[in-house]
Design a protein around this motif. Sequence first.
Motif, PDB file in Angstrom:
ATOM      1  N   ALA A  72     -27.006  -0.237  -1.717  1.00 46.44           N
ATOM      2  CA  ALA A  72     -27.335  -1.631  -2.065  1.00 46.44           C
ATOM      3  C   ALA A  72     -26.605  -2.053  -3.339  1.00 46.44           C
ATOM      4  N   ALA A  73     -26.558  -1.156  -4.315  1.00 43.20           N
ATOM      5  CA  ALA A  73     -25.884  -1.480  -5.582  1.00 43.20           C
ATOM      6  C   ALA A  73     -24.386  -1.690  -5.356  1.00 43.20           C
ATOM      7  N   TRP A  74     -23.805  -0.865  -4.484  1.00 41.69           N
ATOM      8  CA  TRP A  74     -22.381  -1.033  -4.188  1.00 41.69           C
ATOM      9  C   TRP A  74     -22.143  -2.368  -3.477  1.00 41.69           C
ATOM     10  N   LEU A  87     -10.476  -0.230  -5.017  1.00 35.56           N
ATOM     11  CA  LEU A  87     -10.594   1.205  -5.329  1.00 35.56           C
ATOM     12  C   LEU A  87     -10.988   1.390  -6.798  1.00 35.56           C
ATOM     13  N   GLU A  88     -10.391   0.613  -7.667  1.00 36.96           N
ATOM     14  CA  GLU A  88     -10.756   0.713  -9.082  1.00 36.96           C
ATOM     15  C   GLU A  88     -12.246   0.390  -9.266  1.00 36.96           C
ATOM     16  N   ARG A  89     -12.709  -0.648  -8.574  1.00 38.35           N
ATOM     17  CA  ARG A  89     -14.132  -1.005  -8.665  1.00 38.35           C
ATOM     18  C   ARG A  89     -15.011   0.119  -8.172  1.00 38.35           C
ATOM     19  N   PHE A  90     -14.599   0.746  -7.064  1.00 43.16           N
ATOM     20  CA  PHE A  90     -15.400   1.844  -6.506  1.00 43.16           C
ATOM     21  C   PHE A  90     -15.499   2.999  -7.504  1.00 43.16           C
ATOM     22  N   VAL A  91     -14.372   3.365  -8.092  1.00 42.25           N
ATOM     23  CA  VAL A  91     -14.346   4.497  -9.033  1.00 42.25           C
ATOM     24  C   VAL A  91     -15.281   4.232 -10.218  1.00 42.25           C
ATOM     25  N   ARG A  92     -15.156   3.049 -10.796  1.00 35.19           N
ATOM     26  CA  ARG A  92     -15.987   2.732 -11.966  1.00 35.19           C
ATOM     27  C   ARG A  92     -17.453   2.615 -11.581  1.00 35.19           C
ATOM     28  N   PHE A  93     -17.720   2.027 -10.424  1.00 35.55           N
ATOM     29  CA  PHE A  93     -19.097   1.898  -9.947  1.00 35.55           C
ATOM     30  C   PHE A  93     -19.730   3.264  -9.729  1.00 35.55           C
ATOM     31  N   HIS A  94     -19.022   4.145  -9.016  1.00 31.69           N
ATOM     32  CA  HIS A  94     -19.584   5.455  -8.659  1.00 31.69           C
ATOM     33  C   HIS A  94     -19.938   6.267  -9.913  1.00 31.69           C
ATOM     34  N   ILE A 123     -30.395  11.351   5.882  1.00 34.31           N
ATOM     35  CA  ILE A 123     -29.667  11.363   4.605  1.00 34.31           C
ATOM     36  C   ILE A 123     -28.161  11.527   4.860  1.00 34.31           C
ATOM     37  N   GLU A 124     -27.825  12.405   5.787  1.00 35.97           N
ATOM     38  CA  GLU A 124     -26.418  12.576   6.169  1.00 35.97           C
ATOM     39  C   GLU A 124     -25.816  11.261   6.641  1.00 35.97           C
ATOM     40  N   GLY A 125     -26.579  10.516   7.431  1.00 31.30           N
ATOM     41  CA  GLY A 125     -26.112   9.229   7.941  1.00 31.30           C
ATOM     42  C   GLY A 125     -25.854   8.237   6.811  1.00 31.30           C
ATOM     43  N   LEU A 126     -26.748   8.240   5.823  1.00 32.51           N
ATOM     44  CA  LEU A 126     -26.576   7.322   4.683  1.00 32.51           C
ATOM     45  C   LEU A 126     -25.363   7.727   3.843  1.00 32.51           C
ATOM     46  N   ARG A 127     -25.159   9.013   3.699  1.00 28.82           N
ATOM     47  CA  ARG A 127     -23.971   9.489   2.963  1.00 28.82           C
ATOM     48  C   ARG A 127     -22.705   9.049   3.681  1.00 28.82           C
ATOM     49  N   LYS A 128     -22.727   9.221   4.985  1.00 33.52           N
ATOM     50  CA  LYS A 128     -21.586   8.824   5.811  1.00 33.52           C
ATOM     51  C   LYS A 128     -21.317   7.324   5.616  1.00 33.52           C
ATOM     52  N   THR A 129     -22.373   6.533   5.604  1.00 31.95           N
ATOM     53  CA  THR A 129     -22.237   5.086   5.395  1.00 31.95           C
ATOM     54  C   THR A 129     -21.522   4.801   4.079  1.00 31.95           C
ATOM     55  N   TYR A 130     -21.949   5.499   3.042  1.00 31.49           N
ATOM     56  CA  TYR A 130     -21.354   5.289   1.719  1.00 31.49           C
ATOM     57  C   TYR A 130     -19.900   5.762   1.715  1.00 31.49           C
ATOM     58  N   GLU A 135     -13.661   5.051   2.402  1.00 34.50           N
ATOM     59  CA  GLU A 135     -12.564   5.306   3.343  1.00 34.50           C
ATOM     60  C   GLU A 135     -11.934   3.994   3.828  1.00 34.50           C
ATOM     61  N   ALA A 136     -12.753   2.946   3.983  1.00 38.03           N
ATOM     62  CA  ALA A 136     -12.230   1.642   4.413  1.00 38.03           C
ATOM     63  C   ALA A 136     -11.242   1.095   3.379  1.00 38.03           C
ATOM     64  N   ILE A 137     -11.552   1.308   2.105  1.00 44.51           N
ATOM     65  CA  ILE A 137     -10.641   0.862   1.036  1.00 44.51           C
ATOM     66  C   ILE A 137      -9.327   1.639   1.110  1.00 44.51           C
ATOM     67  N   LEU A 138      -9.437   2.955   1.305  1.00 44.95           N
ATOM     68  CA  LEU A 138      -8.231   3.797   1.366  1.00 44.95           C
ATOM     69  C   LEU A 138      -7.366   3.423   2.571  1.00 44.95           C
ATOM     70  N   LYS A 139      -8.022   3.184   3.712  1.00 45.36           N
ATOM     71  CA  LYS A 139      -7.275   2.784   4.917  1.00 45.36           C
ATOM     72  C   LYS A 139      -6.591   1.437   4.716  1.00 45.36           C
ATOM     73  N   ALA A 140      -7.305   0.509   4.066  1.00 48.44           N
ATOM     74  CA  ALA A 140      -6.726  -0.819   3.812  1.00 48.44           C
ATOM     75  C   ALA A 140      -5.485  -0.681   2.931  1.00 48.44           C
ATOM     76  N   GLY A 141      -5.583   0.154   1.899  1.00 45.79           N
ATOM     77  CA  GLY A 141      -4.445   0.352   1.003  1.00 45.79           C
ATOM     78  C   GLY A 141      -3.281   1.014   1.712  1.00 45.79           C
ATOM     79  N   GLN A 142      -3.612   1.913   2.630  1.00 45.76           N
ATOM     80  CA  GLN A 142      -2.599   2.576   3.460  1.00 45.76           C
ATOM     81  C   GLN A 142      -1.879   1.515   4.308  1.00 45.76           C
TER      82      GLN A 142
END
Lengths: 195, 195
Positions: A72-74, A87-94, A123-130, A135-142
């Motif tokens: 939710a915070a992300w 990606l920069e936002r993700f790194v700083r957020f995490h 819990i595994e499913g929620l981790r996968k979601t996160y 991964e969506a950011i990395l694919k977009a950058g790719q």
Amino acid sequence: MARKTGSHSEITGPKIRAEAQRLFARHGFAAVSMRQIAGAVGVQAGALYLYTPDKEALLFDLLKTHMDELIAAWHAEPGGGDAHARLERFVRFHIRFNLERAEAVFLSYMELRNLSPENFAVIEGLRKTYETELEAILKAGQDEGVFLIPDTKLATMAIIAMLTGVNTWFREGGRLSRATVADIYWDMVRKSVGA
Amino acid sequence: MARKTGSHSEITGPKIRAEAQRLFARHGFAAVSMRQIAGAVGVQAGALYLYTPDKEALLFDLLKTHMDELIAAWHAEPGGGDAHARLERFVRFHIRFNLERAEAVFLSYMELRNLSPENFAVIEGLRKTYETELEAILKAGQDEGVFLIPDTKLATMAIIAMLTGVNTWFREGGRLSRATVADIYWDMVRKSVGA
């Protein structure tokens, strides 16, 4: 109808969760009894069972709440921008979110083995979601041609492990501020994906 | 004088350590009793105390042996070469060694909190020794002008966390072989230090 205030779960719920988290993180799930948690909260052990069916349900509640709040915070972070900015936002957020919830993060890694298979899967499913968010950011950058990543799945796992690792060594008031640490990790992550 | 074979500690020591490691990793240190370990080994609980003074000493022995073997194995790797070659060797070594000792690695991270302060300090010291090996490579590369690293200390922690993270997701027979995983991680690590 007026909202009922001061109901049992509203008053003691957060306190039970806070004390359970503190005790599990300090001594380990297996070493903590419901009686100890009740004692820390200041209620009879029986009162705890009005709130939660058992100790495992309490652990699951803590781990699930942590993941729900992380996601939710992300989602509440400002969106938009290109993959590099995201990606920069993700790194700083995490780094920021995990340092603020050090005890919950520690529990999330330590006590997974004490969940029932059904709860573990949640819990595994929620981790996968996160992870999929990163991964969506990395694919977009790719796709945009700004990242050069041999395997976006592995890069996702590598980046999350690297960032979460900050929790294991960071000490408030140490050599570096949180902001400087985030700057340096962003530099490494950026380079690691070839940007 | 002929070497005494089949003494108590030679026969049961490795078995006690193997069973203790397996049980601690599966159920958590706090949840496992000396009686359970003795049962798994096939001896009386009393016999266990001929080998180890208590359960914490047994845990410390496992964690210390793991670190000693990690450091010895790294020192046994071929040396020489420039910082770039040495960093590649470190990356491949760390992934390989840790995947081969998954249970010991898991224990090393999970059960640190159950060590006495004195024993904790010993393990911390050994970790520092190992980290210093990587940091020396990063510093050398920085001096040689082949790496570009804002902070070699943080880069050390980031790289180790990233590499050890492989243990949390790698499954034998999965999409990628160990060798391919090592190739991909080496690519990311290399780029992250600007090489």
